[in-house]
Design a protein around this motif. Structure first.
Motif, mmCIF file in Angstrom:
data_model
loop_
_atom_site.group_PDB
_atom_site.id
_atom_site.type_symbol
_atom_site.label_atom_id
_atom_site.label_comp_id
_atom_site.label_asym_id
_atom_site.label_seq_id
_atom_site.Cartn_x
_atom_site.Cartn_y
_atom_site.Cartn_z
ATOM 1 N N ASN A 31 0.820 -1.214 0.000
ATOM 2 C CA ASN A 31 0.000 0.000 0.000
ATOM 3 C C ASN A 31 0.850 1.259 0.000
ATOM 4 O OD1 ASN A 31 -2.588 -1.200 -0.128
ATOM 5 N ND2 ASN A 31 -2.449 -1.715 2.039
ATOM 6 N N GLY A 32 2.064 1.173 0.553
ATOM 7 C CA GLY A 32 2.980 2.305 0.510
ATOM 8 C C GLY A 32 3.362 2.689 -0.908
ATOM 9 N N VAL A 33 3.464 1.696 -1.789
ATOM 10 C CA VAL A 33 3.779 1.971 -3.199
ATOM 11 C C VAL A 33 2.681 2.839 -3.809
ATOM 12 C CG1 VAL A 33 4.049 0.921 -5.496
ATOM 13 C CG2 VAL A 33 5.127 -0.139 -3.495
ATOM 14 N N PHE A 34 1.431 2.464 -3.568
ATOM 15 C CA PHE A 34 0.318 3.186 -4.168
ATOM 16 C C PHE A 34 0.105 4.552 -3.517
ATOM 17 C CE2 PHE A 34 -0.556 -1.381 -4.797
ATOM 18 C CZ PHE A 34 -0.250 -1.400 -6.147
ATOM 19 N N GLU A 35 0.394 4.656 -2.228
ATOM 20 C CA GLU A 35 0.346 5.955 -1.557
ATOM 21 C C GLU A 35 1.419 6.879 -2.129
ATOM 22 O OE1 GLU A 35 -0.838 9.026 0.927
ATOM 23 O OE2 GLU A 35 -1.870 7.184 0.354
ATOM 24 N N ALA A 36 2.594 6.329 -2.369
ATOM 25 C CA ALA A 36 3.685 7.117 -2.966
ATOM 26 C C ALA A 36 3.281 7.640 -4.341
ATOM 27 C CB ALA A 36 4.951 6.274 -3.057
ATOM 28 N N MET A 37 2.626 6.797 -5.125
ATOM 29 C CA MET A 37 2.183 7.222 -6.455
ATOM 30 C C MET A 37 1.141 8.334 -6.353
ATOM 31 S SD MET A 37 2.003 3.467 -8.261
ATOM 32 C CE MET A 37 1.093 4.027 -9.684
ATOM 33 N N ARG A 38 0.204 8.213 -5.415
ATOM 34 C CA ARG A 38 -0.853 9.226 -5.248
ATOM 35 C C ARG A 38 -0.294 10.572 -4.785
ATOM 36 N NH1 ARG A 38 -3.752 4.960 -3.490
ATOM 37 N NH2 ARG A 38 -3.149 5.195 -1.328
ATOM 38 N N THR A 39 0.784 10.522 -3.989
ATOM 39 C CA THR A 39 1.291 11.745 -3.357
ATOM 40 C C THR A 39 2.617 12.244 -3.930
ATOM 41 O OG1 THR A 39 2.390 10.446 -1.633
ATOM 42 C CG2 THR A 39 0.130 11.181 -1.182
ATOM 43 N N ASN A 40 3.074 11.629 -5.026
ATOM 44 C CA ASN A 40 4.339 12.019 -5.672
ATOM 45 C C ASN A 40 5.529 11.886 -4.721
ATOM 46 O OD1 ASN A 40 2.745 12.764 -7.885
ATOM 47 N ND2 ASN A 40 2.630 14.877 -7.209
ATOM 48 N N ASP A 41 5.529 10.884 -3.880
ATOM 49 C CA ASP A 41 6.546 10.717 -2.836
ATOM 50 C C ASP A 41 7.551 9.630 -3.227
ATOM 51 O OD1 ASP A 41 8.026 10.314 -0.525
ATOM 52 O OD2 ASP A 41 6.292 10.472 0.805
ATOM 53 N N SER A 42 8.603 10.029 -3.919
ATOM 54 C CA SER A 42 9.604 9.057 -4.369
ATOM 55 C C SER A 42 10.389 8.466 -3.195
ATOM 56 C CB SER A 42 10.557 9.689 -5.381
ATOM 57 O OG SER A 42 11.217 10.803 -4.811
ATOM 58 N N THR A 43 10.504 9.182 -2.097
ATOM 59 C CA THR A 43 11.188 8.642 -0.915
ATOM 60 C C THR A 43 10.406 7.472 -0.340
ATOM 61 O OG1 THR A 43 12.155 10.802 -0.425
ATOM 62 C CG2 THR A 43 12.108 9.193 1.366
ATOM 63 N N LEU A 44 9.100 7.637 -0.186
ATOM 64 C CA LEU A 44 8.250 6.546 0.290
ATOM 65 C C LEU A 44 8.308 5.370 -0.673
ATOM 66 C CD1 LEU A 44 6.130 5.342 2.214
ATOM 67 C CD2 LEU A 44 4.377 6.583 0.902
ATOM 68 N N LEU A 45 8.305 5.648 -1.960
ATOM 69 C CA LEU A 45 8.381 4.578 -2.959
ATOM 70 C C LEU A 45 9.662 3.767 -2.777
ATOM 71 C CD1 LEU A 45 7.120 3.304 -5.528
ATOM 72 C CD2 LEU A 45 8.589 4.852 -6.837
ATOM 73 N N LYS A 46 10.798 4.436 -2.690
ATOM 74 C CA LYS A 46 12.083 3.737 -2.541
ATOM 75 C C LYS A 46 12.140 2.911 -1.266
ATOM 76 C CE LYS A 46 14.701 7.394 -3.411
ATOM 77 N NZ LYS A 46 15.877 8.241 -3.617
ATOM 78 N N GLN A 47 11.476 3.370 -0.209
ATOM 79 C CA GLN A 47 11.482 2.633 1.060
ATOM 80 C C GLN A 47 10.802 1.275 0.947
ATOM 81 O OE1 GLN A 47 9.597 5.303 3.818
ATOM 82 N NE2 GLN A 47 11.410 6.604 4.023
ATOM 83 N N SER A 48 9.947 1.100 -0.043
ATOM 84 C CA SER A 48 9.220 -0.151 -0.208
ATOM 85 C C SER A 48 10.030 -1.220 -0.941
ATOM 86 C CB SER A 48 7.912 0.089 -0.980
ATOM 87 O OG SER A 48 7.070 0.953 -0.258
#
Length: 157
Positions: A31-48
């Motif tokens: 779910n963090g991947v999809f939250e990152a996509m919704r919020t433009n958060d590349s840091t959150l994306l990389k953490q996954s």
């Protein structure tokens, strides 16, 4: 005899509860991947993800040929992190999580929307490994199609 049955039942219940906790932790990563996509958060994306994960897309081209393309994870990170006026929304459903030790597999149906405009649907298939810092995605493959998309009404934006 009753004590043995009781002990076995308790042990089985603890195993099931432990698996449910693991599944919740795994889905938190997904779910963090999809939250990152919704919020433009590349840091959150990389953490996954682990460093340098494998990403692929499987699809059928206009000529009806089955294709598999290799993704560029850095381009994905850059695209997610770019400020944009539209929201990338990828709701998921039908989550199937399988775990064996430090390996997990997650299969989900998805629909991809730009704002409220439908783009495509398919399946995301993730493989994760549990490391010292938690569950991380090391492999992601998705399918993409624009037809035969049965998106549940409660999933649509």
């Amino acid at each position: 005899m009753k004590k043995i049955v009781f002990i076995l039942c308790c042990g089985f219940s603890l195993t099931i509860l432990g698996q449910q906790d693991e599944k919740a932790e795994i889905m938190k990563v997904i779910n963090g991947v999809f939250e990152a996509m919704r919020t433009n958060d590349s840091t959150l994306l990389k953490q996954s993800f682990v460093e340098n994960p494998n990403t692929f897309t499987a699809f059928v081209n206009q000529e009806g040929e089955s294709k598999l393309t290799t993704g560029d994870f850095q381009k994905f990170i850059d695209a997610v992190g770019q400020p944009k006026e539209q929201v990338w929304n990828e709701p998921i459903w039908n989550e199937k999580v399988e775990i064996d030790g430090n390996l997990a597999s997650v299969w989900v149906d998805y629909a991809f929307y730009i704002d409220d405009q439908f783009s495509h649907c398919g399946v995301d298939a993730f493989h994760l490994i549990k490391q010292e810092n938690g569950w991380k995605i090391f492999h992601l493959v998705d399918t993409r199609r624009r037809t035969d998309c049965e998106v549940p009404d409660d999933i649509k934006p």
